[in-house]
Design a protein around this motif. Sequence first.
Motif, PDB file in Angstrom:
ATOM      1  N   UNK A 139       7.003 -15.540  36.246  1.00  0.00           N
ATOM      2  CA  UNK A 139       6.737 -14.332  37.103  1.00  0.00           C
ATOM      3  C   UNK A 139       8.015 -13.634  37.120  1.00  0.00           C
ATOM      4  N   UNK A 140       9.054 -14.095  36.791  1.00  0.00           N
ATOM      5  CA  UNK A 140      10.280 -13.186  36.775  1.00  0.00           C
ATOM      6  C   UNK A 140      10.466 -12.420  35.711  1.00  0.00           C
ATOM      7  N   UNK A 141       9.844 -13.035  34.565  1.00  0.00           N
ATOM      8  CA  UNK A 141       9.817 -12.211  33.062  1.00  0.00           C
ATOM      9  C   UNK A 141       9.002 -11.191  33.133  1.00  0.00           C
ATOM     10  N   UNK A 142       7.852 -11.667  33.713  1.00  0.00           N
ATOM     11  CA  UNK A 142       6.693 -10.656  33.958  1.00  0.00           C
ATOM     12  C   UNK A 142       7.082  -9.421  34.570  1.00  0.00           C
ATOM     13  N   UNK A 143       7.768  -9.751  35.795  1.00  0.00           N
ATOM     14  CA  UNK A 143       8.253  -8.546  36.467  1.00  0.00           C
ATOM     15  C   UNK A 143       9.248  -7.568  35.890  1.00  0.00           C
ATOM     16  N   UNK A 144      10.192  -8.268  35.123  1.00  0.00           N
ATOM     17  CA  UNK A 144      11.320  -7.443  34.514  1.00  0.00           C
ATOM     18  C   UNK A 144      10.481  -6.685  33.237  1.00  0.00           C
ATOM     19  N   UNK A 145       9.521  -7.208  32.681  1.00  0.00           N
ATOM     20  CA  UNK A 145       8.959  -6.615  31.483  1.00  0.00           C
ATOM     21  C   UNK A 145       8.352  -5.332  32.208  1.00  0.00           C
ATOM     22  N   UNK A 146       7.528  -5.458  33.151  1.00  0.00           N
ATOM     23  CA  UNK A 146       6.800  -4.460  33.870  1.00  0.00           C
ATOM     24  C   UNK A 146       7.797  -3.345  34.255  1.00  0.00           C
ATOM     25  N   UNK A 147       8.852  -3.620  34.996  1.00  0.00           N
ATOM     26  CA  UNK A 147       9.956  -2.685  35.209  1.00  0.00           C
ATOM     27  C   UNK A 147      10.934  -2.026  34.226  1.00  0.00           C
ATOM     28  N   UNK A 175      16.418  -4.429  31.777  1.00  0.00           N
ATOM     29  CA  UNK A 175      17.274  -5.512  30.992  1.00  0.00           C
ATOM     30  C   UNK A 175      17.609  -6.645  31.765  1.00  0.00           C
ATOM     31  N   UNK A 176      17.832  -7.843  31.036  1.00  0.00           N
ATOM     32  CA  UNK A 176      18.580  -9.119  31.687  1.00  0.00           C
ATOM     33  C   UNK A 176      19.715  -8.721  32.666  1.00  0.00           C
ATOM     34  N   UNK A 177      20.578  -7.965  31.779  1.00  0.00           N
ATOM     35  CA  UNK A 177      21.941  -7.367  32.333  1.00  0.00           C
ATOM     36  C   UNK A 177      21.721  -6.612  33.893  1.00  0.00           C
ATOM     37  N   UNK A 178      20.594  -5.655  33.562  1.00  0.00           N
ATOM     38  CA  UNK A 178      20.527  -4.885  34.935  1.00  0.00           C
ATOM     39  C   UNK A 178      20.051  -5.629  36.025  1.00  0.00           C
ATOM     40  N   UNK A 179      19.053  -6.523  35.495  1.00  0.00           N
ATOM     41  CA  UNK A 179      18.581  -7.633  36.854  1.00  0.00           C
ATOM     42  C   UNK A 179      19.955  -8.264  37.587  1.00  0.00           C
ATOM     43  N   UNK A 180      20.641  -8.870  36.674  1.00  0.00           N
ATOM     44  CA  UNK A 180      21.819  -9.698  36.751  1.00  0.00           C
ATOM     45  C   UNK A 180      23.112  -8.920  37.662  1.00  0.00           C
ATOM     46  N   UNK A 181      23.084  -7.616  37.469  1.00  0.00           N
ATOM     47  CA  UNK A 181      24.101  -6.971  37.937  1.00  0.00           C
ATOM     48  C   UNK A 181      23.589  -6.710  39.639  1.00  0.00           C
ATOM     49  N   UNK A 226      24.878 -13.901  36.679  1.00  0.00           N
ATOM     50  CA  UNK A 226      25.081 -13.694  35.256  1.00  0.00           C
ATOM     51  C   UNK A 226      23.990 -13.294  34.711  1.00  0.00           C
ATOM     52  N   UNK A 227      24.144 -12.529  33.473  1.00  0.00           N
ATOM     53  CA  UNK A 227      22.762 -12.446  32.480  1.00  0.00           C
ATOM     54  C   UNK A 227      22.262 -13.821  31.975  1.00  0.00           C
ATOM     55  N   UNK A 228      23.368 -14.829  31.720  1.00  0.00           N
ATOM     56  CA  UNK A 228      22.928 -16.052  31.281  1.00  0.00           C
ATOM     57  C   UNK A 228      21.968 -16.631  32.622  1.00  0.00           C
ATOM     58  N   UNK A 229      22.390 -16.412  33.728  1.00  0.00           N
ATOM     59  CA  UNK A 229      21.705 -17.287  34.801  1.00  0.00           C
ATOM     60  C   UNK A 229      20.024 -16.574  34.926  1.00  0.00           C
ATOM     61  N   UNK A 230      20.251 -15.300  34.728  1.00  0.00           N
ATOM     62  CA  UNK A 230      18.740 -14.731  34.824  1.00  0.00           C
ATOM     63  C   UNK A 230      18.028 -15.267  33.830  1.00  0.00           C
ATOM     64  N   UNK A 231      18.459 -15.360  32.400  1.00  0.00           N
ATOM     65  CA  UNK A 231      17.768 -15.865  31.329  1.00  0.00           C
ATOM     66  C   UNK A 231      17.243 -17.437  31.624  1.00  0.00           C
ATOM     67  N   UNK A 238      15.664 -12.124  44.659  1.00  0.00           N
ATOM     68  CA  UNK A 238      15.061 -11.511  43.340  1.00  0.00           C
ATOM     69  C   UNK A 238      13.924 -10.924  43.754  1.00  0.00           C
ATOM     70  N   UNK A 239      13.289 -11.335  44.766  1.00  0.00           N
ATOM     71  CA  UNK A 239      11.765 -10.796  45.242  1.00  0.00           C
ATOM     72  C   UNK A 239      12.189  -9.539  45.882  1.00  0.00           C
ATOM     73  N   UNK A 240      13.248  -9.437  46.704  1.00  0.00           N
ATOM     74  CA  UNK A 240      13.627  -8.230  47.145  1.00  0.00           C
ATOM     75  C   UNK A 240      14.046  -7.022  46.063  1.00  0.00           C
ATOM     76  N   UNK A 241      14.682  -7.566  45.131  1.00  0.00           N
ATOM     77  CA  UNK A 241      15.072  -6.672  44.003  1.00  0.00           C
ATOM     78  C   UNK A 241      13.502  -6.020  43.199  1.00  0.00           C
ATOM     79  N   UNK A 242      12.755  -6.954  43.238  1.00  0.00           N
ATOM     80  CA  UNK A 242      11.516  -6.577  42.453  1.00  0.00           C
ATOM     81  C   UNK A 242      10.582  -5.883  43.501  1.00  0.00           C
TER      82      UNK A 242
END
Length: 114
Positions: free
Chosen positions: A6-14, A17-23, A28-33, A51-55
């Motif tokens: 679900x997180x991957x799908x949301x990130x792709x739709x928005x 990048x991993x870094x943008x979500x992490x920030x 960390x970018x690694x934790x999001x991955x 994460x839900x709030x972010x998206x």
Amino acid sequence: MQIGEQLFSLRQKTGESLQMVADQVGLSKAHVWELEKGHSKNPSFDLVRKLASHYGVSIDVLTGESDVPSQKDLQVGRLNRGFEDLSPRDREIVEQMIETMRQKQPEASRPIES
């Protein structure tokens, strides 16, 4: 669908990048991955909430109990995020801007004459 999918799908739709979500979420970018790949199996409730709030979605979307919103719905959710934190005056200005854009929209959709 698992939280990671679900997180991957949301990130792709928005288009983030991993870094943008992490920030934005404070990870960390690694934790999001790791979350997206399912390597981090039990994220804390607080993290899932962030994460839900972010998206701009409910926790049910992340757990797979509700469908992932369309790209358009996600965009509208992002625009609305934080709106309540604006001052009453700033909210009024944003509302006026939106109304002005709506009124101009029929003009914008007409073909340009030469």
